[in-house]
Design an enzyme around this catalytic site. Structure first.
Site, PDB file in Angstrom:
ATOM      1  N   HIS A 133      34.572 -60.854   9.330  1.00 54.42           N
ATOM      2  CA  HIS A 133      33.665 -61.869   9.885  1.00 54.42           C
ATOM      3  C   HIS A 133      33.735 -63.205   9.148  1.00 54.42           C
ATOM      4  O   HIS A 133      32.798 -64.012   9.210  1.00 54.42           O
ATOM      5  CB  HIS A 133      32.226 -61.353   9.914  1.00 54.42           C
ATOM      6  CG  HIS A 133      32.063 -60.054  10.635  1.00 54.42           C
ATOM      7  ND1 HIS A 133      32.418 -59.889  11.950  1.00 54.42           N
ATOM      8  CD2 HIS A 133      31.601 -58.834  10.208  1.00 54.42           C
ATOM      9  CE1 HIS A 133      32.161 -58.638  12.317  1.00 54.42           C
ATOM     10  NE2 HIS A 133      31.687 -57.981  11.281  1.00 54.42           N
ATOM     11  N   HIS A 157      21.493 -62.750  11.981  1.00 53.42           N
ATOM     12  CA  HIS A 157      22.400 -61.611  11.774  1.00 53.42           C
ATOM     13  C   HIS A 157      23.713 -61.959  11.066  1.00 53.42           C
ATOM     14  O   HIS A 157      23.981 -61.434   9.987  1.00 53.42           O
ATOM     15  CB  HIS A 157      22.677 -60.914  13.113  1.00 53.42           C
ATOM     16  CG  HIS A 157      23.555 -59.713  12.980  1.00 53.42           C
ATOM     17  ND1 HIS A 157      23.185 -58.619  12.232  1.00 53.42           N
ATOM     18  CD2 HIS A 157      24.793 -59.437  13.483  1.00 53.42           C
ATOM     19  CE1 HIS A 157      24.149 -57.713  12.280  1.00 53.42           C
ATOM     20  NE2 HIS A 157      25.143 -58.178  13.027  1.00 53.42           N
TER      21      HIS A 157
END
Length: 495
Positions: free
Chosen positions: A372, A362
């Site tokens: 992220h 993921h």
């Protein structure tokens, strides 16, 4: 032995215009390529409108114990798993769990429409999501069925019904086509690659486009239904839940969204197998440290067949491609079970039978967006060398809500034997498209940002190259070949 092989990757939505115009299509043998960024106007960055639960695509349209939310998943080259649900979920302060033995799990199937020469039985389960907090509702699922059918021939159409023939409560007839057998010149016609789908109007557009591309297999890279935090955020989504709701007792989930998602996807995944891997939105914590209940109960994966015995990581073959699906939210350390299984799985691989080696998980290791950024660096440091040693060709990830494709890279260094990393976490979820890059002025995250929900923190400054001594580059990294903020999906063709 070094298995790294230069191969041709065709991502249709990037190179279709080149094909039509007759222009030369470059391969990775001609790389590395100069970095390209397609900018997105931030003023157009709006949220996705959520599909309400009373939408006809999300509402239950069968009665009693008739099957719904029917889905396929690969098991082995000669077998398939068929999943569905029966009965009614319950949500409220007091719920009663259904009895999974009250209805049979049967599949009738054959090579001709209406003529079912084989019958297989499977098992059924239920799960619950309990919240002992004021204002949060408990949930218990419908009965979830999984049946493995076997003896399938490659490249063959099969017709099937599922349900309980004794009630009788059988589904309508569905059809699927098996994939080619593992062989070096035998590949699925088209593989759809998709991540961070959700259940919005943009999600619907993505699935409509994907369906028109007629894939024979779907890779779903985590963050499927976005059932978590649905009530708290009012169905709007937030990039940082703990920041927006610091006093929330737990990251709640509204489980009926899972049932709506299953109905929404059924027209596609009842005829095309979908292989899933967990994302952070599947964690769905309950009290006492209980996590991933819906993911574990709803989806069938070939864990036993691939020797992992874990739904969090597994492998499978699709024609001449070997896929390795890895878990970023379970132990990935080199001393752990997942690493030991991965090493054994790669060691047994025969590249004369499956020349292509594709990995997926993921959160991306190589990501130049602010969102992220370096979040899963610990996993990269533990596992990258092993994947490099065995010559992984392509790595797919989601999590970042944008598209990015790298040059061949290893340990942040351009390397002709390294994989291509492709991020496709842009299928239309409720949290908007990511538009900021870590190399944009003022957009470099601090080392205290982007902490993974599960796992350690290993943020680092680069030790060599143009960004030596820095946490972020001051321009698009040389390993980032192409990036674009947009919703969509990928179609992978292998030759």
């Amino acid at each position: 032995m070094d298995y790294a092989q230069p191969m041709l990757v065709t991502f249709i939505f990037i190179i279709t215009k080149l094909v039509v115009s007759g222009k030369h299509i470059p391969t990775t043998l001609e790389g590395p390529f100069d970095p390209i960024t397609i900018r997105f106007d931030p003023s157009l960055r709006r949220g996705s409108e959520d599909i309400p639960m009373d939408d006809p695509r999300l509402k239950k349209n069968v009665t009693s114990m008739f099957p719904e939310q029917i889905a396929l998943a690969l098991s082995t080259p000669s077998s398939m798993r068929i999943s569905w649900v029966t009965g009614d979920a319950q949500i409220g302060p007091n719920v009663t769990t259904l009895d999974p033995t009250s209805v049979a799990s049967e599949v009738l199937y054959g090579k001709e429409s209406g003529k079912y020469t084989s019958k297989r039985r499977g098992n059924a389960t239920v799960y619950s999501q309990f919240y002992p907090f004021e204002g949060l509702l408990n949930y218990t699922s419908p009965i979830i069925h999984h049946v493995k059918i076997d003896g399938l021939e490659p490249g063959t159409k099969y017709y099937y019904k599922c349900g309980d023939s004794s009630l009788p409560a059988m589904s309508e007839e569905h059809v699927f086509e098996t994939l080619p057998s593992p062989a070096r010149n035998s590949y699925p016609p088209r593989i759809a690659v998709i991540g961070d789908l959700g259940l919005t109007r943009n999600s619907s557009t993505t699935i409509d486009h994907l369906t028109k591309n007629d894939p024979s297999l779907i890779l779903m890279l985590g963050d499927l239904a976005y059932a978590d935090q649905y009530l708290t955020t009012g169905g709007k989504g937030v990039p940082c839940f703990s920041c927006a709701f610091p006093d929330a007792p737990i990251r709640e989930t509204y489980q009926p969204r899972w049932d709506g998602w299953g109905r929404f996807m059924e027209p596609l995944i009842s005829r095309v197998p979908m292989m899933v891997i967990e994302g952070n939105h599947e964690i769905e914590p309950q009290v006492a440290g209980i996590t991933f209940k819906s993911y574990m109960a709803r989806f069938a994966v070939p864990a036993e067949e691939s020797g992992s015995n874990s739904n969090f990581y597994y492998s499978f073959d699709a024609g001449g491609v070997h896929f390795v699906m890895l878990g970023a939210y379970v132990d990935y350390n080199s001393s752990g079970a997942q690493y030991a299984w991965l090493k054994e799985d790669l060691c047994k691989l025969d590249r004369t039978v499956t020349p292509w080696l594709v990995a997926a998980w993921h959160p991306p290791w190589y990501n130049s967006y602010s969102s992220h950024y370096q979040e899963i660096e610990c996993m990269r440091q533990e596992m990258e060398q092993l994947l490099y040693r065995y010559g992984v060709d392509i790595v797919f990830s989601g999590h970042v809500h944008a598209y990015e494709r790298t040059n061949r890279v290893h340990n942040y260094t351009l390397d002709a034997c390294g994989p291509i990393y492709i991020t496709v976490g842009d299928a239309g979820n409720i949290e908007k498209v990511d538009v900021d890059h870590a190399d944009d002025p003022g957009k470099c995250p601090s080392q205290g940002d982007n902490i993974p929900e599960i796992g350690g923190v290993c943020h680092l400054n680069f030790s060599s190259g143009p960004a030596k001594g820095k946490f972020c580059w001051d321009r698009q990294p040389e390993w980032s070949a192409f990036r674009e903020s947009s919703f969509g999906h990928g179609i992978l063709e292998l030759y």
